[in-house]
Design an enzyme around this catalytic site. Structure first.
Site, PDB file in Angstrom:
ATOM      1  N   HIS A 147      -5.003  13.826  -4.233  1.00 13.97           N
ATOM      2  CA  HIS A 147      -4.483  15.243  -4.634  1.00 13.97           C
ATOM      3  C   HIS A 147      -4.424  15.925  -2.963  1.00 13.97           C
ATOM      4  CE1 HIS A 147      -3.773  18.862  -6.232  1.00 13.97           C
ATOM      5  NE2 HIS A 147      -4.873  19.180  -7.075  1.00 13.97           N
ATOM      6  N   HIS A 198       4.891  11.215  -6.131  1.00 15.38           N
ATOM      7  CA  HIS A 198       4.400  12.496  -6.718  1.00 15.38           C
ATOM      8  C   HIS A 198       4.326  12.283  -8.252  1.00 15.38           C
ATOM      9  CE1 HIS A 198       3.863  16.639  -7.665  1.00 15.38           C
ATOM     10  NE2 HIS A 198       3.162  16.793  -6.574  1.00 15.38           N
ATOM     11  N   ASP A 201       1.985  16.498   1.633  1.00  9.87           N
ATOM     12  CA  ASP A 201       0.986  16.214   2.554  1.00  9.87           C
ATOM     13  C   ASP A 201       1.216  15.430   3.715  1.00  9.87           C
ATOM     14  OD1 ASP A 201      -1.252  17.545   1.149  1.00  9.87           O
ATOM     15  OD2 ASP A 201      -1.090  15.923  -0.189  1.00  9.87           O
TER      16      ASP A 201
HETATM   17  N1  CMC Z   1       2.246   3.907  -1.990  1.00  8.30           N
HETATM   18  C1  CMC Z   1       2.798   3.006  -2.676  1.00  8.30           C
HETATM   19  N2  CMC Z   1       2.938   2.807  -3.943  1.00  8.30           N
HETATM   20  C2  CMC Z   1       2.748   3.962  -4.654  1.00  8.30           C
HETATM   21  C3  CMC Z   1       2.584   5.092  -4.086  1.00  8.30           C
HETATM   22  C4  CMC Z   1       2.207   5.227  -2.894  1.00  8.30           C
HETATM   23  N3  CMC Z   1       2.059   6.265  -2.121  1.00  8.30           N
HETATM   24  N4  CMC Z   1       2.612   6.195  -5.117  1.00  8.30           N
HETATM   25  C5  CMC Z   1       2.747   5.371  -6.208  1.00  8.30           C
HETATM   26  N5  CMC Z   1       2.846   3.982  -5.870  1.00  8.30           N
HETATM   27  C6  CMC Z   1       3.625   3.071  -6.957  1.00  8.30           C
HETATM   28  C7  CMC Z   1       2.476   2.544  -7.823  1.00  8.30           C
HETATM   29  O1  CMC Z   1       1.549   1.531  -7.472  1.00  8.30           O
HETATM   30  C8  CMC Z   1       3.017   2.120  -9.189  1.00  8.30           C
HETATM   31  O2  CMC Z   1       3.715   1.093  -8.981  1.00  8.30           O
HETATM   32  P1  CMC Z   1       3.889  -0.076 -10.225  1.00  8.30           P
HETATM   33  O3  CMC Z   1       4.907   0.624 -11.071  1.00  8.30           O
HETATM   34  O4  CMC Z   1       4.295  -1.067  -9.746  1.00  8.30           O
HETATM   35  O5  CMC Z   1       2.374  -0.115 -10.675  1.00  8.30           O
HETATM   36  C9  CMC Z   1       4.270   3.238  -9.391  1.00  8.30           C
HETATM   37  O6  CMC Z   1       4.604   3.697  -7.802  1.00  8.30           O
HETATM   38  C10 CMC Z   1       3.890   4.834  -9.832  1.00  8.30           C
HETATM   39  O7  CMC Z   1       2.731   5.143  -9.489  1.00  8.30           O
HETATM   40  P2  CMC Z   1       1.556   5.969 -10.282  1.00  8.30           P
HETATM   41  O8  CMC Z   1       0.338   5.626  -9.860  1.00  8.30           O
HETATM   42  O9  CMC Z   1       1.618   5.482 -11.839  1.00  8.30           O
HETATM   43  O10 CMC Z   1       2.162   7.359 -10.058  1.00  8.30           O
HETATM   44  P3  CMC Z   1       1.461   8.570 -10.556  1.00  8.30           P
HETATM   45  O11 CMC Z   1       2.312   9.914 -10.972  1.00  8.30           O
HETATM   46  O12 CMC Z   1       0.192   8.361 -11.372  1.00  8.30           O
HETATM   47  O13 CMC Z   1       0.743   8.895  -9.192  1.00  8.30           O
HETATM   48  C11 CMC Z   1       0.279   9.929  -6.793  1.00  8.30           C
HETATM   49  C12 CMC Z   1       1.093   9.899  -8.296  1.00  8.30           C
HETATM   50  C13 CMC Z   1       0.578  11.275  -6.108  1.00  8.30           C
HETATM   51  C14 CMC Z   1      -1.185   9.983  -7.417  1.00  8.30           C
HETATM   52  C15 CMC Z   1       0.609   8.807  -6.207  1.00  8.30           C
HETATM   53  O14 CMC Z   1       1.896   8.841  -5.809  1.00  8.30           O
HETATM   54  C16 CMC Z   1      -0.289   8.424  -4.929  1.00  8.30           C
HETATM   55  O15 CMC Z   1      -1.425   8.146  -5.204  1.00  8.30           O
HETATM   56  N6  CMC Z   1       0.196   8.788  -3.869  1.00  8.30           N
HETATM   57  C17 CMC Z   1      -0.390   8.692  -2.711  1.00  8.30           C
HETATM   58  C18 CMC Z   1      -1.501   9.934  -2.554  1.00  8.30           C
HETATM   59  C19 CMC Z   1      -0.728  11.282  -2.004  1.00  8.30           C
HETATM   60  O16 CMC Z   1       0.245  11.438  -1.303  1.00  8.30           O
HETATM   61  N7  CMC Z   1      -1.267  12.293  -3.003  1.00  8.30           N
HETATM   62  C20 CMC Z   1      -0.683  13.757  -2.557  1.00  8.30           C
HETATM   63  C21 CMC Z   1       0.262  14.096  -3.730  1.00  8.30           C
HETATM   64  S1  CMC Z   1       1.303  15.669  -3.304  1.00  8.30           S
HETATM   65  C22 CMC Z   1      -0.002  16.740  -2.996  1.00  8.30           C
HETATM   66  C23 CMC Z   1      -0.938  17.200  -4.341  1.00  8.30           C
HETATM   67  O17 CMC Z   1      -0.373  17.500  -5.485  1.00  8.30           O
HETATM   68  O18 CMC Z   1      -1.994  17.367  -4.122  1.00  8.30           O
END
Ligand code: CMC
Length: 452
Positions: free
Chosen positions: A290, A330, A386
């Site tokens: 987050h 996201h 971020d």
């Molecule tokens: N790098 C590489 N792969 C990713 C990333 C990333 N940053 N984000 C998602 N994926 C992949 C993930 O491995 C999955 O692949 P697969 O379908 O093959 O398993 C797919 O994309 C979907 O990911 P998810 O984890 O199911 O998506 P989510 O909606 O649960 O997670 C998230 C959203 C923001 C937690 C995630 O994108 C992430 O961990 N990003 C990096 C951390 C980050 O930058 N966070 C800040 C978010 S914006 C500010 C805020 O609101 O706090």
């Protein structure tokens, strides 16, 4: 989108618009294959009520149907009028106003007022609001002693969260959450004091004396003064940097039902005071998935080290060995985060004053390669808020560990707006999800000597 239909009042002959579903209610028909019974469930605003499923039972002793939705992937937990996001189109609006227009024309305090009270303030309302926020920035002297108890290397978010929670003990009147006057006072106190606490945490980290608020300065100007003032009698913030920080505050002010806001509403639903609610929300923000992501982005860019190492890093991310590409992806945005676009532009203005942060070149190269790569394209992973914010924070002189605190300061207004909306919503009750129990059935106690 709900259709509106023109109807004519038979008595007056006047025509007016009514939502189509008032005349022709939209429903969902469900046939339960277990019982062959048919149910009709009303649809409103594209949702059905989960409680309407409870009537679907196999017999009298059946509890009734529930939905199972870990991580709230497809569940609306509230109705809200604060923030609108269209993740596919990359749209963000506060109270209907596009984020781009607010970032261009408003101050953060003007936006905080809008988020909290629903309308942009008139000049008189803004003057009063700014006056109140400016005159609540001091903290009790005991807060300084409280902060002195932290180790010099304590993480600023740990200090921030604990000190916000400690404020609850200084303001026992904050428990009167149903008293409108008290609620407004606590809202002003919190928005005023979060920069002071953040600045004290920073000064404590460096072993520098705390700087008291300066009422002549703007919200962000005063924050910069409390952070960076040394021996000069009066701190003069650089107007470009002061404005850049204000824009960053506007962009971070609210983001509808994200992880920390959900925590704010959830703690608030138990009728706890807003100081401990905010501390809980800030704790949720701290996590690296987050608001803690901005800190991780900087660590990642430093670890990559130079532009030529970017392809190798992307390869490791894709294979799962290099962790996630921080600052990318996201839950809601499946397009470029509109905040990231504005931040990228703001970065250029900041660098004209501070000099270019060399990490920017690595970030731009990362973005370029990722946006052309099938892995990221297929999963619709774009830079989020971020990705570029940390590079600006570093150029402004903030240590990496302080970045998430810079997110928490402006998000406080969003948390409070959501908390207030929750309290005033007659449909809301204490938040309490259900579970699907998959553990043991009843079994008898085993004395310790007979276990194992
Ligand atoms: N790098 C590489 N792969 C990713 C990333 C990333 N940053 N984000 C998602 N994926 C992949 C993930 O491995 C999955 O692949 P697969 O379908 O093959 O398993 C797919 O994309 C979907 O990911 P998810 O984890 O199911 O998506 P989510 O909606 O649960 O997670 C998230 C959203 C923001 C937690 C995630 O994108 C992430 O961990 N990003 C990096 C951390 C980050 O930058 N966070 C800040 C978010 S914006 C500010 C805020 O609101 O706090």
């Amino acid at each position: 989108m709900q259709e509106h239909i023109m109807v004519k009042d038979a008595k007056t002959g006047k025509e007016f618009e009514v939502p189509g579903d008032l005349l022709m209610p939209e429903t969902l028909t469900i046939i339960d294959s277990r019982t062959c019974k048919e149910y009709s469930v009303p649809i409103s605003h594209g949702t059905i009520k989960a409680m309407d499923l409870r009537q679907i039972k196999t017999g009298d002793d059946d509890f009734g149907l529930m939905t199972y939705d870990p991580a709230f992937m497809n569940t609306a937990s509230c109705q809200s009028k604060i923030t609108f996001i269209d993740g596919d189109k990359g749209i963000l609006r506060y109270r209907g106003y596009p984020i781009e227009q607010l970032a261009e024309h408003c101050t953060y305090l003007e936006v905080a007022y809008l988020i909290l009270y629903g309308e942009l303030p008139t000049q008189k309302q803004l003057d009063e609001w700014v006056y109140h926020i400016t005159h609540h920035t001091m903290v009790h002297e005991n807060i300084k002693k409280f902060m002195d108890g932290f180790n010099y290397d304590a993480h600023p978010m740990g200090m921030f969260i604990s000190t916000i929670a400690a404020l609850s003990t200084f303001y026992p009147d904050s428990k009167n959450i149903h008293d409108e006057t008290s609620r407004q006072l606590q809202i002003k106190r919190l928005i005023s004091k979060v920069p002071t606490i953040a600045a004290f945490a920073y000064r404590h980290h460096l072993g520098l004396p705390y700087v008291y608020p300066d009422n002549d300065l703007s919200y962000t100007g005063n924050f910069l003064s409390m952070l960076f003032k040394m021996t000069e009698p009066k701190y003069k913030p650089n107007p470009v940097l002061e404005r850049a920080l204000d824009i960053l505050f506007i962009l971070h002010a609210d983001h509808e039902q994200n992880c920390s806001t959900n925590v704010m509403r959830s703690i608030g639903s138990s009728q706890a005071d807003p100081f401990v609610c905010t501390a809980g929300a800030a704790a949720a923000l701290y996590g690296p998935l987050h608001g803690g992501a901005n800190e991780q982005v900087l660590r990642m860019l430093r670890e990559i080290g130079s532009k030529d190492k970017v392809p190798e890093f992307i390869k490791r991310v894709k294979s799962g060995e290099g962790g996630r590409l921080m600052g990318f992806g996201h839950r809601i945005y499946k397009n470029y985060d509109p905040r990231a676009k504005i931040i990228k532009k703001t970065a250029e203005q900041v660098f004209e004053v501070t000099g270019r942060n060399p990490l920017l070149d690595i970030a731009i190269e990362l973005e370029r390669i990722a946006l052309e790569d099938d892995y990221f394209v297929k999963r619709k992973l774009y830079p989020n808020v971020d990705f570029y914010s940390g590079i600006i924070y570093e150029a402004l002189g903030f240590p990496t560990e302080a970045f998430t605190v810079l997110f928490a300061i402006p998000r406080t207004s969003g948390w409070l707006a959501q908390w207030q909306e929750m309290l005033l919503d007659p449909e809301q009750k204490i938040a309490r999800p259900r579970q699907v129990y998959l553990g043991y059935g009843k079994r008898d106690f085993v004395p310790i000597e007979k276990r194992g």
